[in-house]
Design a protein around this motif. Structure first.
Motif, PDB file in Angstrom:
ATOM      1  N   GLU A  96       0.837  -1.207   0.000  1.00  0.00           N
ATOM      2  CA  GLU A  96       0.000   0.000   0.000  1.00  0.00           C
ATOM      3  C   GLU A  96       0.873   1.259   0.000  1.00  0.00           C
ATOM      4  OE1 GLU A  96      -3.939   1.813   2.233  1.00  0.00           O
ATOM      5  OE2 GLU A  96      -2.864   0.139   3.125  1.00  0.00           O
ATOM      6  N   SER A  97       1.953   1.217   0.797  1.00  0.00           N
ATOM      7  CA  SER A  97       2.875   2.358   0.855  1.00  0.00           C
ATOM      8  C   SER A  97       3.533   2.606  -0.498  1.00  0.00           C
ATOM      9  CB  SER A  97       3.931   2.104   1.924  1.00  0.00           C
ATOM     10  OG  SER A  97       4.907   3.120   1.918  1.00  0.00           O
ATOM     11  N   LYS A 153       1.022   4.007  -2.999  1.00  0.00           N
ATOM     12  CA  LYS A 153       0.755   5.413  -2.697  1.00  0.00           C
ATOM     13  C   LYS A 153       1.893   6.294  -3.230  1.00  0.00           C
ATOM     14  CE  LYS A 153      -1.228   6.255   1.166  1.00  0.00           C
ATOM     15  NZ  LYS A 153      -1.492   6.427   2.622  1.00  0.00           N
ATOM     16  N   GLU A 176       1.599   6.484  -7.009  1.00  0.00           N
ATOM     17  CA  GLU A 176       0.488   7.345  -7.413  1.00  0.00           C
ATOM     18  C   GLU A 176       0.857   8.822  -7.254  1.00  0.00           C
ATOM     19  OE1 GLU A 176      -3.388   7.086  -5.332  1.00  0.00           O
ATOM     20  OE2 GLU A 176      -4.058   6.274  -7.260  1.00  0.00           O
ATOM     21  N   GLU A 177       1.512   9.148  -6.123  1.00  0.00           N
ATOM     22  CA  GLU A 177       1.947  10.535  -5.890  1.00  0.00           C
ATOM     23  C   GLU A 177       2.995  10.953  -6.908  1.00  0.00           C
ATOM     24  OE1 GLU A 177       3.268  10.574  -1.875  1.00  0.00           O
ATOM     25  OE2 GLU A 177       1.254  10.602  -1.009  1.00  0.00           O
TER      26      GLU A 177
END
Length: 566
Positions: free
Chosen positions: A109-110, A113, A116-117
């Motif tokens: 998940e990290s 993220k 995506e950023e």
């Protein structure tokens, strides 16, 4: 048997719990898998195609390659790694290593993220670059147009900039040259560098436009306005010196010389288009000029104060001397009935000594004023200090009066009242002299004589021994009534004289236009010369009202205000 059943139930319970944990993990794996697919499906390639529409060289090419490389790394390395971690999480779940599986899922998940950023950042940078290229074109053209117009302004109004023109022209051509560099950077795809150049030139353009607006005004101030102010200051200073003012202590010439030196420096700065320094310098010079004027005005005010207050101070001193003599007389009378202490007698001698010192000091002040060898501001301070000494001496006399009043209250009250009436009489006579009354009606002269006789009656009554206070009070009441009426009549005469003079002055401007007015004003003037002020006022007022019905009211208010200020 029961133990076996319990063990079987426990196994089923553990199996159920494990099944629930695995189900949740698989569900989380599916969510992360969908997130990963969504990232892969993002149209980053479409975004990158926007960059291809720009000039692909220089900074743009470098940025394009960096962003494409970052996207390739995401697609070929980081997302496949995520896929491997998802399998790894499933394997841990199948082996009932739920804690380890959750750790892997949290890491996935990290990573997603961060990816995506990173993609959002790339998209934002791409949009910024495209917007920068578009804005650069629009703003660049605007700046070029402003520079073109500014060039026309400089050429068409060259004479208004004086020697600063060359500096302004140099700055303008430097900016034009820099804008050529801006075009080169744009043509080389270096949009960010071009933006930095453009932003800097916009600031310089704003500053240059401001200079173009301000320099003609500053040039006028430096070449005409301020030099004229300096000349006027010199003339004013010279005139004061010619009038006898002592101004050496102000060092005005030194200050003016310093101002002129600063003006030369400001003119040089203005030729270099350093407008901010020039504005600050001019403000400083104007402030200095104002300060010099303030000092000179203070000196002029001091001269007026000295001339006006010297006489008033003399009157105050004379009044105090009369009070001193009056006090000595009172003390002598009191000593016939009362014994004063040696301490009181010594204090009275000290007070006499102080009065002699004040008389000598006042003579010294008058001599200084006459010789005109001292600055008026110094004389003003000395006169103000002297007045304070008079006031202090006055307080001491008041203390003596208070002491004597305690000894013989009734007698002293009568004498104080008589002294007050004497002062009123002196004020009446002084007012008549001060207002330049041309002559007094016979009835008023008789009233003055009656007032003087009333003084003598009171004075004689107070000198009698023993004192008849009833008779003294009767005479005193009569004198008060006479003096108060005299004061009222005096004020009325002064007001009438001032009004007649003002009305005739006002009417003089219309005499040649209104023949009837001239005749009536001559009659008023004749009455005035005969000291018939009331009739003269009626005649003049009636004549003026025929040509201006509101004039009388205006002039009357003007005279009332003038008399209040006296």
């Amino acid at each position: 048997m029961e133990v076996v059943i319990v063990l079987i139930l426990l196994i089923f319970l553990l199996f159920g719990i494990g099944y629930g944990f695995r189900k949740n993990i698989y569900k989380e794996v599916d969510r992360l898998e969908a997130w990963k697919i969504d990232i892969m499906n993002q149209s980053i390639t479409d975004e990158l195609s926007k960059v291809k529409e720009l000039i692909m060289s220089g900074e743009t090419e470098e940025l394009f390659e960096r962003w494409r490389k970052d996207w390739d790394d995401i697609v070929t390395s980081r997302l496949p790694k995520v896929e491997e971690l998802l399998f790894e999480a499933e394997e841990y779940a199948e082996k009932y290593r739920f804690k380890k599986s959750k750790e892997v899922l949290l890491h996935i998940e990290s990573v997603l993220k961060e990816i995506e950023e990173q993609i959002a950042g790339i998209v934002q940078h791409i949009n910024d670059l495209v917007a920068t290229e578009s804005n650069n074109k629009t703003e660049g053209e605007a700046v070029k147009q402003q520079l073109k117009e500014l060039k026309k302004t400089l050429l068409s109004h060259r004479h208004t900039f004086g020697t600063a023109y060359e500096r302004l022209e140099k700055e303008l051509y430097e900016m034009l040259h820099t804008m050529e560099k801006f075009d080169e950077e744009m043509n080389s795809g270096n949009y960010v560098t071009a933006k930095e150049i453009l932003d800097e030139q916009k600031q310089k353009l704003e500053a240059l436009q401001l200079k173009v607006e301000e320099i003609p005004k500053l040039l006028t101030e430096c070449q005409m306005i301020v030099p004229n102010e300096i000349s006027e200051l010199k003339e004013g200073y010279k005139k004061l010196l010619e009038d006898g003012y002592k101004l050496e202590h102000l060092e005005v010439e030194k200050e003016i010389s310093h101002i002129e030196e600063k003006m030369q420096g400001l003119k040089k700065k203005l030729s270099e288009a350093e407008t901010e320094d020039v504005k600050m310098g001019l403000d400083s010079i104007k402030e200095t000029i104002d300060n010099i004027y303030e000092m000179l005005e203070k000196e002029v005010y001091a001269s007026q104060y000295v001339r006006q207050e010297a006489e008033k101070t003399g009157e105050k001193l004379q009044s105090l001397l009369e009070e001193k003599n009056d006090l000595k007389e009172q003390v002598s009378l009191v000593q016939q009935s009362y014994q004063l202490s040696n301490d009181d007698v010594d204090k009275l001698k000290e007070l006499d000594k102080l009065m002699n010192q004040l008389k000598n000091h006042y003579k010294h002040i008058l001599a200084s004023i006459e010789n005109s060898n001292i600055a008026y501001s110094v004389l003003q301070e000395e006169l103000e200090s002297f007045n304070k000494q008079i006031d202090q001496a006055k307080e001491k006399y008041n203390e003596w009066h208070s002491m004597l009043q305690a000894l013989r209250k009734d007698e002293l009250n009568a004498r104080d009242k008589l002294a007050e009436l004497k002062r009123m009489m002196a004020e009446i006579k002084r007012a008549i002299r001060k207002n330049n009354i041309p002559g007094l009606p016979e009835s008023f002269v008789e009233q003055l004589q009656t007032a003087q006789q009333s003084f003598e009656k009171v004075s004689n009554a107070l000198e009698e021994i023993p004192l008849d206070m009833d008779r003294v009070q009767t005479y005193l009441n009569d004198a008060v009534s006479i003096i108060e009426q005299l004061k009222e009549n005096t004020d009325e005469i002064i007001a009438q004289v001032c009004l007649v003079e003002r009305l005739i002055q006002y009417g003089n401007r219309y005499r040649s236009t209104y023949s009837g007015l001239d005749k009536k004003l001559k009659e008023a003037e004749q009455l005035f010369r005969n000291y018939e002020y009331s009739k003269s006022l009626e005649q003049a007022a009636a004549a003026i009202e025929e040509i201006d019905s509101e004039a009388m009211e205006r002039i009357q208010k003007l005279v009332e205000n003038e008399l209040k200020d006296l």
